[in-house]
Motif scaffolding. Structure first.
Motif, PDB file in Angstrom:
ATOM      1  N   VAL A  44     -26.603 -18.038 -61.972  1.00 39.07           N
ATOM      2  CA  VAL A  44     -27.858 -18.062 -61.225  1.00 39.07           C
ATOM      3  C   VAL A  44     -27.488 -17.994 -59.757  1.00 39.07           C
ATOM      4  CG1 VAL A  44     -29.852 -19.471 -60.582  1.00 39.07           C
ATOM      5  CG2 VAL A  44     -29.135 -19.368 -62.957  1.00 39.07           C
ATOM      6  N   GLN A  45     -28.259 -17.215 -58.993  1.00 32.90           N
ATOM      7  CA  GLN A  45     -27.957 -17.037 -57.577  1.00 32.90           C
ATOM      8  C   GLN A  45     -29.239 -17.021 -56.761  1.00 32.90           C
ATOM      9  OE1 GLN A  45     -24.727 -16.534 -56.161  1.00 32.90           O
ATOM     10  NE2 GLN A  45     -25.898 -16.948 -54.314  1.00 32.90           N
ATOM     11  N   CYS A  46     -29.248 -17.770 -55.663  1.00 40.60           N
ATOM     12  CA  CYS A  46     -30.324 -17.663 -54.680  1.00 40.60           C
ATOM     13  C   CYS A  46     -30.017 -16.425 -53.854  1.00 40.60           C
ATOM     14  CB  CYS A  46     -30.374 -18.905 -53.792  1.00 40.60           C
ATOM     15  SG  CYS A  46     -31.617 -18.762 -52.475  1.00 40.60           S
ATOM     16  N   MET A  47     -31.023 -15.602 -53.631  1.00 39.92           N
ATOM     17  CA  MET A  47     -30.823 -14.362 -52.886  1.00 39.92           C
ATOM     18  C   MET A  47     -31.027 -14.538 -51.384  1.00 39.92           C
ATOM     19  SD  MET A  47     -29.820 -12.591 -55.356  1.00 39.92           S
ATOM     20  CE  MET A  47     -29.663 -10.971 -54.672  1.00 39.92           C
ATOM     21  N   ARG A  48     -31.399 -15.733 -50.956  1.00 37.11           N
ATOM     22  CA  ARG A  48     -31.623 -15.996 -49.535  1.00 37.11           C
ATOM     23  C   ARG A  48     -30.519 -16.835 -48.894  1.00 37.11           C
ATOM     24  NH1 ARG A  48     -37.482 -15.432 -48.599  1.00 37.11           N
ATOM     25  NH2 ARG A  48     -37.797 -13.394 -49.545  1.00 37.11           N
ATOM     26  N   CYS A  49     -29.730 -17.521 -49.694  1.00 35.68           N
ATOM     27  CA  CYS A  49     -28.637 -18.338 -49.168  1.00 35.68           C
ATOM     28  C   CYS A  49     -27.484 -18.298 -50.178  1.00 35.68           C
ATOM     29  CB  CYS A  49     -29.105 -19.771 -48.882  1.00 35.68           C
ATOM     30  SG  CYS A  49     -29.250 -20.858 -50.305  1.00 35.68           S
ATOM     31  N   PRO A  50     -26.350 -18.892 -49.886  1.00 37.81           N
ATOM     32  CA  PRO A  50     -25.209 -18.791 -50.800  1.00 37.81           C
ATOM     33  C   PRO A  50     -25.247 -19.722 -52.018  1.00 37.81           C
ATOM     34  CG  PRO A  50     -24.524 -19.787 -48.711  1.00 37.81           C
ATOM     35  CD  PRO A  50     -25.958 -19.422 -48.577  1.00 37.81           C
ATOM     36  N   ALA A  51     -26.347 -20.430 -52.234  1.00 36.64           N
ATOM     37  CA  ALA A  51     -26.427 -21.363 -53.364  1.00 36.64           C
ATOM     38  C   ALA A  51     -26.433 -20.616 -54.698  1.00 36.64           C
ATOM     39  CB  ALA A  51     -27.677 -22.223 -53.250  1.00 36.64           C
ATOM     40  N   GLY A  52     -25.773 -21.195 -55.678  1.00 34.50           N
ATOM     41  CA  GLY A  52     -25.748 -20.605 -57.005  1.00 34.50           C
ATOM     42  C   GLY A  52     -25.065 -21.520 -57.994  1.00 34.50           C
ATOM     43  N   VAL A  53     -25.158 -21.156 -59.267  1.00 31.62           N
ATOM     44  CA  VAL A  53     -24.494 -21.863 -60.356  1.00 31.62           C
ATOM     45  C   VAL A  53     -23.731 -20.822 -61.164  1.00 31.62           C
ATOM     46  CG1 VAL A  53     -24.837 -23.155 -62.494  1.00 31.62           C
ATOM     47  CG2 VAL A  53     -26.224 -23.692 -60.497  1.00 31.62           C
ATOM     48  N   ASN A  54     -22.432 -21.007 -61.280  1.00 32.80           N
ATOM     49  CA  ASN A  54     -21.607 -20.094 -62.053  1.00 32.80           C
ATOM     50  C   ASN A  54     -20.455 -20.880 -62.686  1.00 32.80           C
ATOM     51  OD1 ASN A  54     -20.272 -17.973 -63.198  1.00 32.80           O
ATOM     52  ND2 ASN A  54     -19.585 -17.066 -61.287  1.00 32.80           N
ATOM     53  N   PRO A  55     -20.692 -21.428 -63.900  1.00 33.79           N
ATOM     54  CA  PRO A  55     -19.629 -22.195 -64.533  1.00 33.79           C
ATOM     55  C   PRO A  55     -18.495 -21.322 -65.078  1.00 33.79           C
ATOM     56  CG  PRO A  55     -21.499 -22.041 -66.015  1.00 33.79           C
ATOM     57  CD  PRO A  55     -21.913 -21.419 -64.700  1.00 33.79           C
ATOM     58  N   GLY A  56     -18.737 -20.025 -65.212  1.00 33.72           N
ATOM     59  CA  GLY A  56     -17.702 -19.125 -65.695  1.00 33.72           C
ATOM     60  C   GLY A  56     -17.621 -18.995 -67.211  1.00 33.72           C
ATOM     61  N   TYR A  57     -18.382 -19.834 -67.932  1.00 36.71           N
ATOM     62  CA  TYR A  57     -18.326 -19.801 -69.398  1.00 36.71           C
ATOM     63  C   TYR A  57     -19.686 -19.540 -70.049  1.00 36.71           C
ATOM     64  CZ  TYR A  57     -20.017 -24.600 -68.887  1.00 36.71           C
ATOM     65  OH  TYR A  57     -20.733 -25.713 -68.523  1.00 36.71           O
ATOM     66  N   ALA A  58     -20.749 -19.449 -69.265  1.00 31.84           N
ATOM     67  CA  ALA A  58     -22.106 -19.362 -69.816  1.00 31.84           C
ATOM     68  C   ALA A  58     -22.365 -17.989 -70.429  1.00 31.84           C
ATOM     69  CB  ALA A  58     -23.135 -19.667 -68.734  1.00 31.84           C
ATOM     70  N   GLN A  59     -22.493 -17.969 -71.743  1.00 30.68           N
ATOM     71  CA  GLN A  59     -22.769 -16.721 -72.445  1.00 30.68           C
ATOM     72  C   GLN A  59     -24.260 -16.537 -72.724  1.00 30.68           C
ATOM     73  OE1 GLN A  59     -20.172 -16.793 -75.847  1.00 30.68           O
ATOM     74  NE2 GLN A  59     -18.382 -16.314 -74.625  1.00 30.68           N
ATOM     75  N   GLN A  60     -25.063 -17.560 -72.433  1.00 33.97           N
ATOM     76  CA  GLN A  60     -26.513 -17.479 -72.579  1.00 33.97           C
ATOM     77  C   GLN A  60     -27.167 -17.970 -71.293  1.00 33.97           C
ATOM     78  OE1 GLN A  60     -24.890 -19.556 -75.053  1.00 33.97           O
ATOM     79  NE2 GLN A  60     -24.504 -17.794 -76.346  1.00 33.97           N
ATOM     80  N   ARG A  61     -28.316 -17.383 -70.986  1.00 33.48           N
ATOM     81  CA  ARG A  61     -29.033 -17.745 -69.762  1.00 33.48           C
ATOM     82  C   ARG A  61     -29.456 -19.206 -69.732  1.00 33.48           C
ATOM     83  NH1 ARG A  61     -32.996 -12.609 -69.270  1.00 33.48           N
ATOM     84  NH2 ARG A  61     -33.026 -12.989 -71.481  1.00 33.48           N
TER      85      ARG A  61
END
Length: 77
Positions: A44-61
């Motif tokens: 998940v990524q905010c398109m207005r700032c650098p905030a996001g969540v990327n665990p690297g293992y998520a195969q489902q939304r």
């Protein structure tokens, strides 16, 4: 090297809805599906700032949705 496969902005009120960015307050938050050597993953990524969540293992939304939508004060925190 990762390759972006899909960018998805969920509709408000849908079961895939993402909360506003907790840092900048933007509603412009998207799911990004990307390909790695280990297979396809979601973040998940905010398109207005650098905030996001990327665990690297998520195969489902729903995995990154739960991480992004969790806020302090939920579930007794």
């Amino acid at each position: 090297m990762e390759e972006i496969l899909k960018v998805y902005k969920p509709s408000p009120g849908s079961d895939l809805e993402l909360f506003r960015c907790p840092f900048c307050g933007s509603n412009d938050v998207v799911y990004i599906k990307y390909d790695t050597e280990a297979g396809e993953r979601w973040r998940v990524q905010c398109m207005r700032c650098p905030a996001g969540v990327n665990p690297g293992y998520a195969q489902q939304r729903h995995i990154v949705q739960a991480m992004w939508n969790k806020r302090v004060g939920q579930d007794g925190e």
